[in-house]
Enzyme design. Structure first.
Site, PDB file in Angstrom:
ATOM      1  CD  GLU A 260      -2.727  -1.365   2.452  1.00 39.17           C
ATOM      2  OE1 GLU A 260      -2.757  -0.434   3.279  1.00 39.17           O
ATOM      3  OE2 GLU A 260      -3.352  -2.424   2.625  1.00 39.17           O
TER       4      GLU A 260
ATOM      5  CD  GLU B  32      -4.557  -7.822   2.006  1.00 39.10           C
ATOM      6  OE1 GLU B  32      -5.431  -7.101   2.542  1.00 39.10           O
ATOM      7  OE2 GLU B  32      -3.336  -7.547   2.070  1.00 39.10           O
TER       8      GLU B  32
HETATM    9  O1  G3I Z   1      -3.690  -7.826  19.272  1.00 37.97           O
HETATM   10  C1  G3I Z   1      -4.405  -6.697  19.798  1.00 37.97           C
HETATM   11  C2  G3I Z   1      -5.096  -7.078  21.083  1.00 37.97           C
HETATM   12  O2  G3I Z   1      -4.109  -7.385  22.061  1.00 37.97           O
HETATM   13  C3  G3I Z   1      -5.969  -5.904  21.557  1.00 37.97           C
HETATM   14  O3  G3I Z   1      -6.681  -6.295  22.726  1.00 37.97           O
HETATM   15  C4  G3I Z   1      -6.945  -5.537  20.437  1.00 37.97           C
HETATM   16  C5  G3I Z   1      -7.851  -4.382  20.807  1.00 37.97           C
HETATM   17  O4  G3I Z   1      -7.108  -3.201  20.719  1.00 37.97           O
HETATM   18  O5  G3I Z   1      -6.202  -5.160  19.267  1.00 37.97           O
HETATM   19  C6  G3I Z   1      -5.450  -6.259  18.780  1.00 37.97           C
HETATM   20  O6  G3I Z   1      -4.748  -5.847  17.629  1.00 37.97           O
HETATM   21  C7  G3I Z   1      -5.596  -5.698  16.488  1.00 37.97           C
HETATM   22  C8  G3I Z   1      -5.048  -6.628  15.395  1.00 37.97           C
HETATM   23  O7  G3I Z   1      -5.765  -6.440  14.171  1.00 37.97           O
HETATM   24  C9  G3I Z   1      -5.144  -8.103  15.793  1.00 37.97           C
HETATM   25  O8  G3I Z   1      -6.494  -8.452  15.965  1.00 37.97           O
HETATM   26  C10 G3I Z   1      -5.502  -4.264  16.032  1.00 37.97           C
HETATM   27  O9  G3I Z   1      -6.140  -3.427  16.981  1.00 37.97           O
HETATM   28  C11 G3I Z   1      -6.207  -4.109  14.693  1.00 37.97           C
HETATM   29  O10 G3I Z   1      -5.994  -2.805  14.166  1.00 37.97           O
HETATM   30  C12 G3I Z   1      -5.621  -5.092  13.690  1.00 37.97           C
HETATM   31  O11 G3I Z   1      -6.360  -4.976  12.490  1.00 37.97           O
HETATM   32  C13 G3I Z   1      -5.734  -5.593  11.348  1.00 37.97           C
HETATM   33  C14 G3I Z   1      -5.542  -4.505  10.290  1.00 37.97           C
HETATM   34  O12 G3I Z   1      -4.987  -5.108   9.106  1.00 37.97           O
HETATM   35  C15 G3I Z   1      -4.602  -3.430  10.765  1.00 37.97           C
HETATM   36  O13 G3I Z   1      -4.590  -2.411   9.795  1.00 37.97           O
HETATM   37  C16 G3I Z   1      -6.664  -6.672  10.821  1.00 37.97           C
HETATM   38  O14 G3I Z   1      -6.734  -7.746  11.739  1.00 37.97           O
HETATM   39  C17 G3I Z   1      -6.163  -7.189   9.480  1.00 37.97           C
HETATM   40  O15 G3I Z   1      -7.124  -8.060   8.883  1.00 37.97           O
HETATM   41  C18 G3I Z   1      -5.912  -6.028   8.518  1.00 37.97           C
HETATM   42  O16 G3I Z   1      -5.367  -6.553   7.350  1.00 37.97           O
HETATM   43  C19 G3I Z   1      -5.002  -5.567   6.353  1.00 37.97           C
HETATM   44  C20 G3I Z   1      -3.827  -6.122   5.589  1.00 37.97           C
HETATM   45  O17 G3I Z   1      -2.774  -6.420   6.484  1.00 37.97           O
HETATM   46  C21 G3I Z   1      -3.391  -5.142   4.511  1.00 37.97           C
HETATM   47  N1  G3I Z   1      -4.502  -4.843   3.605  1.00 37.97           N
HETATM   48  C22 G3I Z   1      -5.703  -4.332   4.302  1.00 37.97           C
HETATM   49  C23 G3I Z   1      -6.155  -5.331   5.357  1.00 37.97           C
HETATM   50  C24 G3I Z   1      -7.420  -4.837   6.031  1.00 37.97           C
HETATM   51  O18 G3I Z   1      -7.154  -3.658   6.730  1.00 37.97           O
END
Ligand code: G3I
Length: 347
Positions: A155, A261
Protein backbone atom coordinates in the site's frame (compact mmCIF):
# COMPACT_ATOMS: atom_id res chain seq x y z
CA UNK A 1 -60.53 -23.42 -20.04
CA UNK A 2 -58.38 -20.37 -20.86
CA UNK A 3 -58.66 -19.18 -17.25
CA UNK A 4 -57.22 -22.51 -16.04
CA UNK A 5 -54.36 -22.29 -18.55
CA UNK A 6 -53.49 -18.75 -17.50
CA UNK A 7 -53.55 -19.78 -13.84
CA UNK A 8 -51.30 -22.75 -14.64
CA UNK A 9 -48.84 -20.52 -16.51
CA UNK A 10 -48.91 -18.10 -13.61
CA UNK A 11 -48.16 -20.88 -11.13
CA UNK A 12 -45.28 -22.20 -13.24
CA UNK A 13 -43.82 -18.69 -13.54
CA UNK A 14 -44.14 -18.17 -9.80
CA UNK A 15 -42.48 -21.50 -9.06
CA UNK A 16 -39.62 -20.93 -11.50
CA UNK A 17 -39.05 -17.47 -10.01
CA UNK A 18 -38.77 -18.99 -6.52
CA UNK A 19 -36.50 -21.73 -7.76
CA UNK A 20 -34.32 -19.11 -9.44
CA UNK A 21 -34.17 -17.24 -6.17
CA UNK A 22 -33.41 -20.44 -4.32
CA UNK A 23 -29.67 -20.35 -3.65
CA UNK A 24 -27.44 -23.15 -4.80
CA UNK A 25 -26.14 -24.99 -1.74
CA UNK A 26 -23.21 -27.38 -1.44
CA UNK A 27 -21.09 -29.04 1.21
CA UNK A 28 -17.51 -28.40 2.28
CA UNK A 29 -16.76 -32.14 2.40
CA UNK A 30 -14.18 -31.76 -0.35
CA UNK A 31 -11.49 -29.07 -0.30
CA UNK A 32 -11.16 -25.97 -2.43
CA UNK A 33 -7.48 -26.78 -2.81
CA UNK A 34 -8.28 -30.13 -4.39
CA UNK A 35 -10.50 -28.43 -6.93
CA UNK A 36 -8.04 -25.73 -8.02
CA UNK A 37 -5.06 -25.84 -10.37
CA UNK A 38 -3.54 -22.86 -8.55
CA UNK A 39 -3.02 -22.16 -4.79
CA UNK A 40 -6.18 -21.28 -2.89
CA UNK A 41 -5.40 -19.53 0.36
CA UNK A 42 -6.76 -17.80 3.39
CA UNK A 43 -5.49 -15.35 5.98
CA UNK A 44 -5.64 -16.72 9.49
CA UNK A 45 -5.05 -15.72 13.09
CA UNK A 46 -2.99 -18.49 14.71
CA UNK A 47 -4.35 -17.53 18.12
CA UNK A 48 -7.71 -18.96 16.99
CA UNK A 49 -6.23 -22.36 16.15
CA UNK A 50 -6.32 -23.39 19.81
CA UNK A 51 -9.61 -21.71 20.73
CA UNK A 52 -11.75 -22.58 17.70
CA UNK A 53 -11.43 -26.15 16.40
CA UNK A 54 -13.79 -25.70 13.43
CA UNK A 55 -11.88 -22.58 12.31
CA UNK A 56 -8.67 -24.57 12.55
CA UNK A 57 -10.13 -27.57 10.72
CA UNK A 58 -11.49 -25.50 7.83
CA UNK A 59 -8.25 -23.56 7.46
CA UNK A 60 -6.08 -26.67 7.26
CA UNK A 61 -8.50 -28.77 5.23
CA UNK A 62 -9.80 -26.35 2.60
CA UNK A 63 -6.76 -24.28 1.61
CA UNK A 64 -3.28 -24.85 0.14
CA UNK A 65 -1.79 -21.42 0.85
CA UNK A 66 -1.57 -19.52 4.12
CA UNK A 67 -1.08 -15.87 5.00
CA UNK A 68 -0.83 -14.77 8.62
CA UNK A 69 -3.40 -12.00 9.05
CA UNK A 70 -1.10 -10.10 11.43
CA UNK A 71 1.70 -12.29 12.82
CA UNK A 72 4.25 -11.42 10.11
CA UNK A 73 3.81 -7.66 10.39
CA UNK A 74 6.60 -5.42 11.74
CA UNK A 75 4.89 -4.73 15.07
CA UNK A 76 4.72 -8.48 15.72
CA UNK A 77 8.10 -9.65 14.41
CA UNK A 78 10.26 -6.65 15.31
CA UNK A 79 8.84 -5.09 18.48
CA UNK A 80 12.09 -3.38 19.56
CA UNK A 81 14.98 -2.17 17.41
CA UNK A 82 17.27 -4.95 18.60
CA UNK A 83 14.59 -7.53 19.37
CA UNK A 84 12.84 -9.91 16.98
CA UNK A 85 9.91 -11.98 18.22
CA UNK A 86 9.48 -15.16 16.20
CA UNK A 87 7.33 -17.44 18.31
CA UNK A 88 3.82 -16.60 16.98
CA UNK A 89 5.00 -16.66 13.37
CA UNK A 90 7.03 -19.81 13.97
CA UNK A 91 3.96 -21.58 15.32
CA UNK A 92 1.95 -20.43 12.31
CA UNK A 93 4.62 -21.66 9.88
CA UNK A 94 5.07 -24.95 11.71
CA UNK A 95 1.37 -25.79 11.63
CA UNK A 96 0.98 -24.72 8.01
CA UNK A 97 3.98 -26.74 6.89
CA UNK A 98 2.71 -29.81 8.73
CA UNK A 99 -0.41 -29.51 6.56
CA UNK A 100 1.67 -29.05 3.39
CA UNK A 101 0.50 -25.45 3.00
CA UNK A 102 2.48 -22.72 1.29
CA UNK A 103 3.19 -19.75 3.59
CA UNK A 104 3.13 -16.26 2.06
CA UNK A 105 4.88 -13.53 4.07
CA UNK A 106 2.74 -10.46 4.70
CA UNK A 107 4.25 -7.81 5.00
CA UNK A 108 7.73 -6.33 5.32
CA UNK A 109 7.30 -2.60 4.59
CA UNK A 110 3.99 -0.84 5.30
CA UNK A 111 2.72 2.38 6.90
CA UNK A 112 0.54 0.52 9.43
CA UNK A 113 1.24 -1.88 12.30
CA UNK A 114 4.80 -0.72 12.71
CA UNK A 115 6.30 -0.85 16.20
CA UNK A 116 6.56 2.39 18.08
CA UNK A 117 10.36 2.47 17.93
CA UNK A 118 10.25 2.26 14.12
CA UNK A 119 7.78 5.12 13.72
CA UNK A 120 9.89 7.22 16.11
CA UNK A 121 13.30 6.20 14.71
CA UNK A 122 15.64 9.20 14.77
CA UNK A 123 18.41 9.06 12.22
CA UNK A 124 19.81 10.34 8.98
CA UNK A 125 18.49 9.11 5.67
CA UNK A 126 21.39 6.67 5.49
CA UNK A 127 20.59 5.37 8.99
CA UNK A 128 16.92 4.93 8.05
CA UNK A 129 17.97 2.99 4.95
CA UNK A 130 20.26 0.79 7.05
CA UNK A 131 17.46 0.21 9.54
CA UNK A 132 15.07 -0.76 6.75
CA UNK A 133 17.68 -3.09 5.24
CA UNK A 134 18.39 -4.75 8.56
CA UNK A 135 14.64 -5.24 9.16
CA UNK A 136 14.03 -6.81 5.75
CA UNK A 137 17.16 -8.95 5.59
CA UNK A 138 16.78 -10.27 9.14
CA UNK A 139 13.17 -11.36 8.59
CA UNK A 140 13.53 -12.78 5.08
CA UNK A 141 16.71 -14.67 6.04
CA UNK A 142 15.07 -16.03 9.21
CA UNK A 143 12.19 -17.62 7.32
CA UNK A 144 14.31 -19.00 4.47
CA UNK A 145 13.74 -21.43 2.82
CA UNK A 146 10.26 -22.07 4.21
CA UNK A 147 8.65 -18.80 3.25
CA UNK A 148 9.21 -18.41 -0.49
CA UNK A 149 7.08 -15.35 -1.24
CA UNK A 150 6.72 -11.91 0.38
CA UNK A 151 4.64 -8.80 0.20
CA UNK A 152 7.80 -6.68 0.25
CA UNK A 153 5.98 -3.34 0.08
CA UNK A 154 2.31 -2.89 0.95
CA UNK A 155 0.00 0.00 0.00
CA UNK A 156 2.64 2.56 -1.05
CA UNK A 157 0.33 4.55 -3.36
CA UNK A 158 -2.60 6.92 -2.85
CA UNK A 159 -5.86 6.65 -4.79
CA UNK A 160 -4.60 9.25 -7.31
CA UNK A 161 -1.45 7.25 -8.03
CA UNK A 162 0.89 9.49 -6.04
CA UNK A 163 3.24 7.98 -3.49
CA UNK A 164 1.73 7.70 0.00
CA UNK A 165 3.54 9.94 2.50
CA UNK A 166 4.81 7.12 4.72
CA UNK A 167 7.70 7.18 7.17
CA UNK A 168 9.72 5.36 4.49
CA UNK A 169 9.10 8.01 1.84
CA UNK A 170 9.81 10.77 4.35
CA UNK A 171 13.10 9.34 5.64
CA UNK A 172 14.54 7.12 2.89
CA UNK A 173 13.02 8.94 -0.07
CA UNK A 174 11.16 7.71 -3.15
CA UNK A 175 13.88 5.08 -3.76
CA UNK A 176 12.70 3.14 -0.69
CA UNK A 177 10.52 0.86 -2.79
CA UNK A 178 13.30 -0.29 -5.10
CA UNK A 179 15.69 -0.58 -2.16
CA UNK A 180 13.23 -2.74 -0.25
CA UNK A 181 12.97 -5.18 -3.15
CA UNK A 182 16.76 -5.24 -3.64
CA UNK A 183 17.28 -5.97 0.07
CA UNK A 184 14.67 -8.74 -0.01
CA UNK A 185 16.31 -10.31 -3.07
CA UNK A 186 19.73 -10.06 -1.37
CA UNK A 187 18.26 -11.99 1.57
CA UNK A 188 16.51 -14.59 -0.58
CA UNK A 189 17.58 -15.28 -4.15
CA UNK A 190 14.70 -17.69 -4.60
CA UNK A 191 11.67 -15.96 -3.06
CA UNK A 192 8.91 -14.42 -5.17
CA UNK A 193 8.70 -10.72 -4.32
CA UNK A 194 5.38 -8.89 -4.52
CA UNK A 195 4.04 -5.37 -4.41
CA UNK A 196 0.62 -5.54 -2.67
CA UNK A 197 -2.15 -2.94 -2.69
CA UNK A 198 -5.90 -2.37 -2.56
CA UNK A 199 -8.07 -0.62 -5.15
CA UNK A 200 -5.91 -1.69 -8.11
CA UNK A 201 -8.85 -3.80 -9.30
CA UNK A 202 -11.39 -0.96 -9.18
CA UNK A 203 -9.35 2.23 -9.70
CA UNK A 204 -7.74 2.30 -13.17
CA UNK A 205 -5.87 5.58 -12.44
CA UNK A 206 -4.16 4.06 -9.40
CA UNK A 207 -3.45 0.82 -11.25
CA UNK A 208 -1.89 2.58 -14.23
CA UNK A 209 0.31 4.73 -11.99
CA UNK A 210 1.45 1.70 -9.98
CA UNK A 211 2.18 -0.30 -13.12
CA UNK A 212 4.13 2.59 -14.63
CA UNK A 213 6.18 2.99 -11.45
CA UNK A 214 6.91 -0.73 -11.02
CA UNK A 215 7.62 -1.30 -14.73
CA UNK A 216 10.20 1.48 -14.60
CA UNK A 217 11.88 -0.15 -11.60
CA UNK A 218 11.80 -3.55 -13.26
CA UNK A 219 13.47 -2.11 -16.35
CA UNK A 220 16.28 -0.98 -14.01
CA UNK A 221 16.65 -4.56 -12.82
CA UNK A 222 14.65 -4.27 -9.58
CA UNK A 223 13.36 -7.79 -8.79
CA UNK A 224 9.56 -7.41 -8.64
CA UNK A 225 8.01 -10.76 -9.47
CA UNK A 226 4.36 -10.12 -8.81
CA UNK A 227 1.56 -7.81 -7.80
CA UNK A 228 -1.00 -8.52 -5.11
CA UNK A 229 -4.46 -7.20 -5.95
CA UNK A 230 -5.98 -7.19 -2.47
CA UNK A 231 -9.58 -7.40 -3.77
CA UNK A 232 -11.40 -5.85 -0.81
CA UNK A 233 -14.47 -5.39 -2.98
CA UNK A 234 -18.25 -5.34 -2.58
CA UNK A 235 -21.42 -6.19 -4.46
CA UNK A 236 -22.57 -2.57 -4.72
CA UNK A 237 -19.70 -0.79 -6.50
CA UNK A 238 -17.37 -3.50 -7.81
CA UNK A 239 -17.89 -4.28 -11.48
CA UNK A 240 -16.86 -7.71 -12.74
CA UNK A 241 -15.65 -6.44 -16.13
CA UNK A 242 -13.48 -3.78 -14.44
CA UNK A 243 -11.94 -6.44 -12.19
CA UNK A 244 -11.37 -8.75 -15.14
CA UNK A 245 -9.63 -5.89 -16.98
CA UNK A 246 -7.36 -5.31 -13.98
CA UNK A 247 -6.39 -8.98 -13.71
CA UNK A 248 -5.61 -9.15 -17.44
CA UNK A 249 -3.67 -5.86 -17.44
CA UNK A 250 -1.42 -6.89 -14.53
CA UNK A 251 -0.77 -10.26 -16.17
CA UNK A 252 -0.10 -8.64 -19.55
CA UNK A 253 2.56 -6.51 -17.84
CA UNK A 254 4.35 -9.73 -16.99
CA UNK A 255 3.67 -9.97 -13.25
CA UNK A 256 2.53 -12.96 -11.27
CA UNK A 257 -0.99 -12.14 -10.11
CA UNK A 258 -2.02 -12.77 -6.50
CA UNK A 259 -5.60 -12.00 -5.58
CA UNK A 260 -4.21 -11.54 -2.12
CA UNK A 261 -6.93 -10.45 0.34
CA UNK A 262 -10.29 -11.31 -1.22
CA UNK A 263 -13.48 -10.44 0.57
CA UNK A 264 -16.77 -9.25 -0.96
CA UNK A 265 -18.71 -6.92 1.33
CA UNK A 266 -22.51 -7.01 1.20
CA UNK A 267 -22.90 -3.82 3.21
CA UNK A 268 -20.23 -1.32 2.04
CA UNK A 269 -22.34 1.68 3.01
CA UNK A 270 -22.43 0.42 6.57
CA UNK A 271 -26.15 0.98 6.95
CA UNK A 272 -28.49 -1.15 9.02
CA UNK A 273 -28.38 -4.34 7.07
CA UNK A 274 -30.44 -7.52 6.85
CA UNK A 275 -28.76 -10.45 5.14
CA UNK A 276 -30.79 -11.59 2.12
CA UNK A 277 -30.72 -14.22 -0.64
CA UNK A 278 -30.38 -11.66 -3.42
CA UNK A 279 -27.14 -10.22 -2.03
CA UNK A 280 -25.72 -13.67 -1.30
CA UNK A 281 -26.46 -14.64 -4.88
CA UNK A 282 -24.85 -11.45 -6.23
CA UNK A 283 -21.76 -12.14 -4.10
CA UNK A 284 -21.58 -15.71 -5.44
CA UNK A 285 -22.00 -14.65 -9.06
CA UNK A 286 -19.30 -11.98 -8.77
CA UNK A 287 -16.93 -14.58 -7.30
CA UNK A 288 -17.68 -16.92 -10.18
CA UNK A 289 -16.83 -14.22 -12.75
CA UNK A 290 -13.61 -13.31 -10.95
CA UNK A 291 -12.38 -16.91 -10.92
CA UNK A 292 -13.26 -17.39 -14.59
CA UNK A 293 -11.23 -14.28 -15.44
CA UNK A 294 -8.33 -15.38 -13.22
CA UNK A 295 -8.20 -18.75 -14.93
CA UNK A 296 -7.83 -17.00 -18.29
CA UNK A 297 -4.38 -15.61 -17.49
CA UNK A 298 -1.36 -17.87 -18.11
CA UNK A 299 -1.12 -20.64 -15.51
CA UNK A 300 2.46 -19.74 -14.59
CA UNK A 301 1.26 -16.28 -13.56
CA UNK A 302 -1.55 -17.61 -11.36
CA UNK A 303 0.17 -17.17 -7.98
CA UNK A 304 -3.12 -17.83 -6.27
CA UNK A 305 -6.33 -16.55 -4.76
CA UNK A 306 -6.22 -15.81 -1.02
CA UNK A 307 -9.29 -14.93 1.02
CA UNK A 308 -8.88 -12.46 3.85
CA UNK A 309 -10.30 -14.78 6.43
CA UNK A 310 -12.37 -17.95 6.58
CA UNK A 311 -15.68 -17.17 8.27
CA UNK A 312 -17.76 -13.98 8.38
CA UNK A 313 -17.56 -14.32 12.15
CA UNK A 314 -13.97 -13.01 12.35
CA UNK A 315 -13.84 -10.65 9.37
CA UNK A 316 -11.72 -7.55 9.91
CA UNK A 317 -14.53 -5.59 8.27
CA UNK A 318 -16.91 -6.17 11.16
CA UNK A 319 -14.43 -5.03 13.79
CA UNK A 320 -12.80 -2.23 11.80
CA UNK A 321 -16.04 -0.61 10.60
CA UNK A 322 -18.25 -1.85 13.42
CA UNK A 323 -20.93 -2.96 10.99
CA UNK A 324 -22.75 -6.14 10.10
CA UNK A 325 -21.25 -7.73 7.03
CA UNK A 326 -20.88 -11.13 5.40
CA UNK A 327 -17.83 -10.92 3.12
CA UNK A 328 -16.29 -14.39 3.27
CA UNK A 329 -16.80 -18.01 2.19
CA UNK A 330 -18.25 -19.47 5.40
CA UNK A 331 -21.03 -18.04 7.54
CA UNK A 332 -20.93 -17.46 11.30
CA UNK A 333 -21.81 -21.10 11.89
CA UNK A 334 -19.07 -22.23 9.47
CA UNK A 335 -21.59 -23.33 6.84
CA UNK A 336 -20.47 -22.88 3.22
CA UNK A 337 -22.25 -19.91 1.62
CA UNK A 338 -23.33 -19.61 -2.04
CA UNK A 339 -20.02 -17.79 -2.71
CA UNK A 340 -18.15 -20.92 -1.58
CA UNK A 341 -20.29 -23.11 -3.87
CA UNK A 342 -19.86 -20.84 -6.87
CA UNK A 343 -16.13 -20.54 -6.22
CA UNK A 344 -15.80 -24.31 -6.15
CA UNK A 345 -17.86 -24.64 -9.32
CA UNK A 346 -15.69 -22.07 -11.14
CA UNK A 347 -12.34 -23.61 -10.18
O1 G3I B 1 -3.69 -7.83 19.27
C1 G3I B 1 -4.41 -6.70 19.80
C2 G3I B 1 -5.10 -7.08 21.08
O2 G3I B 1 -4.11 -7.38 22.06
C3 G3I B 1 -5.97 -5.90 21.56
O3 G3I B 1 -6.68 -6.29 22.73
C4 G3I B 1 -6.94 -5.54 20.44
C5 G3I B 1 -7.85 -4.38 20.81
O4 G3I B 1 -7.11 -3.20 20.72
O5 G3I B 1 -6.20 -5.16 19.27
C6 G3I B 1 -5.45 -6.26 18.78
O6 G3I B 1 -4.75 -5.85 17.63
C7 G3I B 1 -5.60 -5.70 16.49
C8 G3I B 1 -5.05 -6.63 15.40
O7 G3I B 1 -5.77 -6.44 14.17
C9 G3I B 1 -5.14 -8.10 15.79
O8 G3I B 1 -6.49 -8.45 15.97
C10 G3I B 1 -5.50 -4.26 16.03
O9 G3I B 1 -6.14 -3.43 16.98
C11 G3I B 1 -6.21 -4.11 14.69
O10 G3I B 1 -5.99 -2.80 14.17
C12 G3I B 1 -5.62 -5.09 13.69
O11 G3I B 1 -6.36 -4.98 12.49
C13 G3I B 1 -5.73 -5.59 11.35
C14 G3I B 1 -5.54 -4.50 10.29
O12 G3I B 1 -4.99 -5.11 9.11
C15 G3I B 1 -4.60 -3.43 10.76
O13 G3I B 1 -4.59 -2.41 9.79
C16 G3I B 1 -6.66 -6.67 10.82
O14 G3I B 1 -6.73 -7.75 11.74
C17 G3I B 1 -6.16 -7.19 9.48
O15 G3I B 1 -7.12 -8.06 8.88
C18 G3I B 1 -5.91 -6.03 8.52
O16 G3I B 1 -5.37 -6.55 7.35
C19 G3I B 1 -5.00 -5.57 6.35
C20 G3I B 1 -3.83 -6.12 5.59
O17 G3I B 1 -2.77 -6.42 6.48
C21 G3I B 1 -3.39 -5.14 4.51
N1 G3I B 1 -4.50 -4.84 3.60
C22 G3I B 1 -5.70 -4.33 4.30
C23 G3I B 1 -6.16 -5.33 5.36
C24 G3I B 1 -7.42 -4.84 6.03
O18 G3I B 1 -7.15 -3.66 6.73
Amino acid sequence: MFRTCFMLIGLIALFSCCVKQELKTCTSDSSLAGQADFPIGAAADPLLFSSDSIYRHLFFSQFSSATAENSFKPAYLHPEENTYQWNEADEFVSQCRSHQMRVHGHTLIWHQQNPQWMNAFAGSSEQWEQMMKSHIVSIVRYFRPTVLSWDVVNEAFNEDGSLRNTIWLQHVGSSYIEKAFMFARQASPEAKLFYNDYGLETNPAKRKAVLAFLNHLRLKGVPIDGIGLQMHIDIKYADASMIEEAIYEVAQNGYDVHLSEVDISLNPRGKDYLLNAKDLQAQAELMHKIVRAYRNIPLHQQFGITFWGISDRYSWIRTTYNRSDYPLLFDDQYQPKPIYCQLKQAL
